[in-house]
Enzyme design. Structure first.
Site, PDB file in Angstrom:
ATOM      1  N   ASP A   6     -16.263 -12.965  10.198  1.00  0.00           N
ATOM      2  CA  ASP A   6     -14.831 -12.732   9.993  1.00  0.00           C
ATOM      3  C   ASP A   6     -14.290 -12.116  11.279  1.00  0.00           C
ATOM      4  O   ASP A   6     -14.338 -10.908  11.485  1.00  0.00           O
ATOM      5  CB  ASP A   6     -14.629 -11.802   8.790  1.00  0.00           C
TER       6      ASP A   6
ATOM      7  N   TYR B  87       0.830  -1.220   0.000  1.00  0.00           N
ATOM      8  CA  TYR B  87       0.000   0.000   0.000  1.00  0.00           C
ATOM      9  C   TYR B  87       0.861   1.265   0.000  1.00  0.00           C
ATOM     10  O   TYR B  87       0.508   2.249   0.640  1.00  0.00           O
ATOM     11  CB  TYR B  87      -0.896   0.070   1.245  1.00  0.00           C
TER      12      TYR B  87
ATOM     13  N   LYS C 180      -5.016 -13.071  12.434  1.00  0.00           N
ATOM     14  CA  LYS C 180      -4.227 -12.047  13.145  1.00  0.00           C
ATOM     15  C   LYS C 180      -3.600 -12.463  14.501  1.00  0.00           C
ATOM     16  O   LYS C 180      -2.426 -12.745  14.549  1.00  0.00           O
ATOM     17  CB  LYS C 180      -5.055 -10.776  13.281  1.00  0.00           C
TER      18      LYS C 180
ATOM     19  N   TYR D  42     -14.008  -4.871   5.465  1.00  0.00           N
ATOM     20  CA  TYR D  42     -12.710  -5.269   4.919  1.00  0.00           C
ATOM     21  C   TYR D  42     -12.550  -6.762   5.170  1.00  0.00           C
ATOM     22  O   TYR D  42     -12.633  -7.208   6.320  1.00  0.00           O
ATOM     23  CB  TYR D  42     -11.542  -4.511   5.571  1.00  0.00           C
TER      24      TYR D  42
HETATM   25  C1  LIG Z   1      -6.503  -8.402   8.243  1.00  0.00           C
HETATM   26  C2  LIG Z   1      -7.861  -8.881   7.928  1.00  0.00           C
HETATM   27  C3  LIG Z   1      -8.088  -9.782   6.864  1.00  0.00           C
HETATM   28  C4  LIG Z   1      -6.992 -10.232   5.930  1.00  0.00           C
HETATM   29  O1  LIG Z   1      -5.973 -10.921   6.579  1.00  0.00           O
HETATM   30  P1  LIG Z   1      -4.545 -11.105   5.847  1.00  0.00           P
HETATM   31  O2  LIG Z   1      -3.802 -12.016   6.749  1.00  0.00           O
HETATM   32  O3  LIG Z   1      -3.947  -9.744   5.758  1.00  0.00           O
HETATM   33  O4  LIG Z   1      -4.811 -11.694   4.518  1.00  0.00           O
HETATM   34  C5  LIG Z   1      -9.378 -10.211   6.653  1.00  0.00           C
HETATM   35  N1  LIG Z   1     -10.389  -9.823   7.429  1.00  0.00           N
HETATM   36  C6  LIG Z   1     -10.207  -8.971   8.466  1.00  0.00           C
HETATM   37  C7  LIG Z   1     -11.372  -8.569   9.312  1.00  0.00           C
HETATM   38  C8  LIG Z   1      -8.939  -8.460   8.732  1.00  0.00           C
HETATM   39  O5  LIG Z   1      -8.770  -7.582   9.726  1.00  0.00           O
END
Ligand SMILES: *Cc1c(COP(=O)(O)O)cnc(C)c1O
Length: 422
Positions: A238, A16, A267, A144
């Site tokens: 998610d 980015y 994460k 996201y």
């Molecule tokens: C960071 C994130 C992703 C993507 O994870 P990556 O390991 O960067 O591919 C997907 N969904 C959410 C809610 C995120 O915070």
């Protein structure tokens, strides 16, 4: 400057980042606790846990010991036809921690891929049930869900990369978060209108992260879950950002008593040490894949899936949630962020302050000079990386009250400097 920096930088492409104009990246040589040590000897207090991963702080001895032991015994082996203890123990522990019968774990190496797998699960689920036309996905404004093509299509179309990659991504359906009565009627109507073609609704429960730390209440999440059940659409939570205590509970869905059909984790799964992600399905989702037909099997398999080192790190991270008072630390961070960030709301150029768990966000109005803000924070000895119009704090849960006060004071100072110029 060290040789590795001057000689290596011309060969690196940063994420980015407009490489023509960006400030040069900072060279890091070590991390410890909440501190990042730079090659020039300076130390920064980390306010964002390396993209929200390092929940126990850096270099926790328990995780290091677990990974070292695993490295000596079994660093990696393929996960097709072969299994190993770190992955199986981790799967069992995740199933025990997650609500209800979320009990089947598919391991991958990144959050985006965990979401891709959730999409495949949802679409193949309906195909296996003879409903191949149910393949579209509903996502929310400000969402996201990742950077790959299928997940980009589920990110906010204005904040995300829809314009750049128009015509190359699957066409999905964006909904408004149903936060009031009329939006609830609209959401219900949307599911009713498209229900026959919908595989799933995907949501970041309670806090939408990279879309600007937008927060909604448990009742909204509960309404979405209930509407999904009523209209026979799967719900994918998610929890890649919210999972493992960040929003206050171990998982954000718990706060709304919601049982999603599929959950994505990543994460903080390994405490910010090694790449790992998990897509966890409820029993009825898994059972839809059981048949005599080989094509009904889940069609995914990353080369490094269930890497033993990463699984060992994740098991050690879960040990720390059991042994150390992480959720109490999150509650203390929430109280301190609320106290110390609220006065930012009175500054010119601040549109609002939001706090939830160990997440504090200050939304700015007017022009935001991200480059200047980032530079000022580093000059003050703290590591923050505001994006869009949001300055946010997501510190490691082990941060002391003093270090957190240093972070919030720096935010107030830099935003006051900005206010004086408006
Ligand atoms: C960071 C994130 C992703 C993507 O994870 P990556 O390991 O960067 O591919 C997907 N969904 C959410 C809610 C995120 O915070």
């Amino acid at each position: 400057m060290s040789d590795w920096l001057t000689e290596g930088l011309p060969h690196i492409w940063l994420p980015y980042t407009q490489m023509a104009t960006a400030a040069p990246p900072l060279a890091v040589v070590a991390t410890q606790g909440v501190r990042i040590r730079l090659a020039d000897g300076r130390e920064l207090i980390d306010g964002i846990s390396s993209w929200w991963t390092a929940c126990h702080g850096y270099s926790h001895p328990h995780i290091r010991a677990a990974v070292e032991q695993q490295l000596a015994a079994l660093p990696h082996v393929m996960f097709a036809g072969l299994v190993h203890e770190p992955a199986l123990r981790l799967a069992q522990r995740l199933a025990a921690l997650l609500p209800g019968d979320l009990e089947r774990v598919f391991f991958t190496e990144s959050g985006s891929v965990a979401v891709e797998v959730a999409l495949k699960m949802a679409i193949q689920y309906w195909r296996n049930k003879g409903r191949a036309e149910k393949k579209r996905i509903v996502y929310f404004r400000h969402a996201y869900h990742g950077d790959t093509f299928a997940t980009m299509a589920l990110c906010d179309p204005d904040e995300g990369m829809h314009a750049l990659f128009a015509g190359t991504m699957p066409d999905q359906i964006m909904a408004e978060l149903p936060t009031d009565e009329s939006l609830r009627r609209a959401f219900d109507l949307l599911l009713e209108t498209h229900g026959e073609r919908l595989a799933a609704v995907i949501i970041e429960p309670l806090v939408q992260g990279a879309g600007g730390m937008q927060m909604h209440d448990a009742a909204t999440l509960a309404f979405i879950a209930e509407a999904c059940t009523r209209h026979k659409v799967l719900l994918v939570a998610d929890e890649i950002m919210t999972g493992f205590g960040r929003s206050g509970r171990m998982f954000a869905c718990e706060e709304a008593n919601v049982l999603p059909d599929i959950v994505c984790l990543s994460k903080a799964l390994t405490g910010g040490t090694l790449p790992l992600a998990a897509t966890v399905a409820r029993r009825h989702v898994f059972e839809a894949f059981l048949s005599d037909d080989p094509a009904a099997a889940l069609m995914h398999g990353p080369t490094y899936m269930a890497n033993p080192l990463a699984c060992a790190a994740a098991n050690a991270s879960l040990d720390l949630f059991e042994r150390e008072p992480r959720l109490a630390q999150v509650a203390a961070i929430e109280a301190q962020l609320s106290r110390e960030l609220s006065s930012c709301g009175e500054l010119a150029g601040v549109a609002g302050v939001r706090v939830k768990g160990a997440i504090g966000a200050v939304e700015l109005s007017g022009n935001v000079d991200l480059k200047h803000l980032r530079t000022r924070f580093t000059e003050l000895g703290i590591w923050l990386r505001p994006f869009g119009n949001v300055v946010y704090l997501m510190p490691p849960f082990i941060i002391t009250a003093d270090d957190l006060a240093t972070l919030t004071a720096a935010v107030r100072q830099v935003l006051a400097e900005r206010a004086a110029l408006l």
